[in-house]
Design a protein around this motif. Structure first.
Motif, PDB file in Angstrom:
ATOM      1  N   UNK A   1       0.832  -1.201   0.000  1.00 10.18           N
ATOM      2  CA  UNK A   1       0.000   0.000   0.000  1.00 10.18           C
ATOM      3  C   UNK A   1       0.862   1.244   0.000  1.00 10.18           C
ATOM      4  N   UNK A   2       0.235   2.348  -0.283  1.00 14.53           N
ATOM      5  CA  UNK A   2       0.962   3.615  -0.343  1.00 14.53           C
ATOM      6  C   UNK A   2       0.043   4.714  -0.811  1.00 14.53           C
ATOM      7  N   UNK A   3       0.549   5.516  -1.749  1.00 19.03           N
ATOM      8  CA  UNK A   3      -0.250   6.640  -2.242  1.00 19.03           C
ATOM      9  C   UNK A   3       0.197   7.005  -3.648  1.00 19.03           C
ATOM     10  N   UNK A   4      -0.639   7.783  -4.294  1.00 15.80           N
ATOM     11  CA  UNK A   4      -0.298   8.360  -5.590  1.00 15.80           C
ATOM     12  C   UNK A   4      -0.651   9.836  -5.552  1.00 15.80           C
ATOM     13  N   UNK A   5       0.221  10.638  -6.128  1.00 12.63           N
ATOM     14  CA  UNK A   5      -0.040  12.064  -6.342  1.00 12.63           C
ATOM     15  C   UNK A   5      -0.215  12.267  -7.836  1.00 12.63           C
ATOM     16  N   UNK A   6      -1.354  12.804  -8.217  1.00 11.72           N
ATOM     17  CA  UNK A   6      -1.667  13.034  -9.631  1.00 11.72           C
ATOM     18  C   UNK A   6      -1.718  14.541  -9.861  1.00 11.72           C
ATOM     19  N   UNK A   7      -0.895  15.014 -10.796  1.00 11.25           N
ATOM     20  CA  UNK A   7      -0.804  16.453 -11.067  1.00 11.25           C
ATOM     21  C   UNK A   7      -1.021  16.734 -12.545  1.00 11.25           C
ATOM     22  N   UNK A   8      -1.731  17.811 -12.816  1.00  8.31           N
ATOM     23  CA  UNK A   8      -1.789  18.360 -14.164  1.00  8.31           C
ATOM     24  C   UNK A   8      -0.488  19.143 -14.347  1.00  8.31           C
ATOM     25  N   UNK A   9       0.189  18.942 -15.477  1.00  4.42           N
ATOM     26  CA  UNK A   9       1.445  19.646 -15.734  1.00  4.42           C
ATOM     27  C   UNK A   9       1.387  20.306 -17.112  1.00  4.42           C
ATOM     28  N   UNK A  10       2.186  21.342 -17.258  1.00  4.35           N
ATOM     29  CA  UNK A  10       2.252  22.040 -18.537  1.00  4.35           C
ATOM     30  C   UNK A  10       3.700  22.326 -18.894  1.00  4.35           C
TER      31      UNK A  10
END
Length: 141
Positions: free
Chosen positions: A61-70
């Protein structure tokens, strides 16, 4: 890795099969925001699904960081999967075609790497694993 963040990341816990569904949904939403085609969306969702399952099964288990990038003229999605599991003893071997533990979609890390434009792994035995991916829309902004 990747471009400039366009917004604060979405952070999701990965601790159950239900969380895998939430990760896929969030990956799809981010790919749509980036203006990705259906084929591009499918690649992002598939890669995120494999990496989320690896985080759950192998990392405990853990985590995910989802980012919009440009970056100039382009939009994309960056995802950072992190766990505090046992780590990957041989990252190079884990990235080779055909390497499998017999779970997940059968893509492995190498398959996920082929689905995105940018891919990085930081893993140390006993200290966990972080996998960062970035995928860019081919549609200009």
């Amino acid at each position: 890795m990747g471009g400039a963040p366009a917004s604060a990341p979405t952070v999701l816990s990965i601790g159950s099969d239900a969380d895998l569904i939430r990760v896929r949904r969030a990956a799809r939403e981010a790919a749509v925001r980036a203006g990705m085609s259906l084929a591009e969306q499918t690649r992002v969702i598939t890669a995120s699904s494999e990496l989320a399952r690896n985080t759950l099964v192998h990392g405990g288990g853990g985590r995910v960081e989802i980012s919009d990038v440009t970056r100039p003229g382009r939009r994309g999605v960056r995802m950072v999967f992190a766990d505090e599991g046992p780590g990957i003893p041989d990252v190079a071997r884990a990235l080779t075609d055909g390497f499998s533990t017999g779970t997940g979609l059968g893509l492995g890390l190498g398959g996920a790497r082929r689905l995105v434009e940018e891919f990085g792994v930081d893993s140390r035995p006993g200290r966990g694993t972080t996998v960062t991916i970035v995928s860019w829309s081919r549609n200009p902004t």
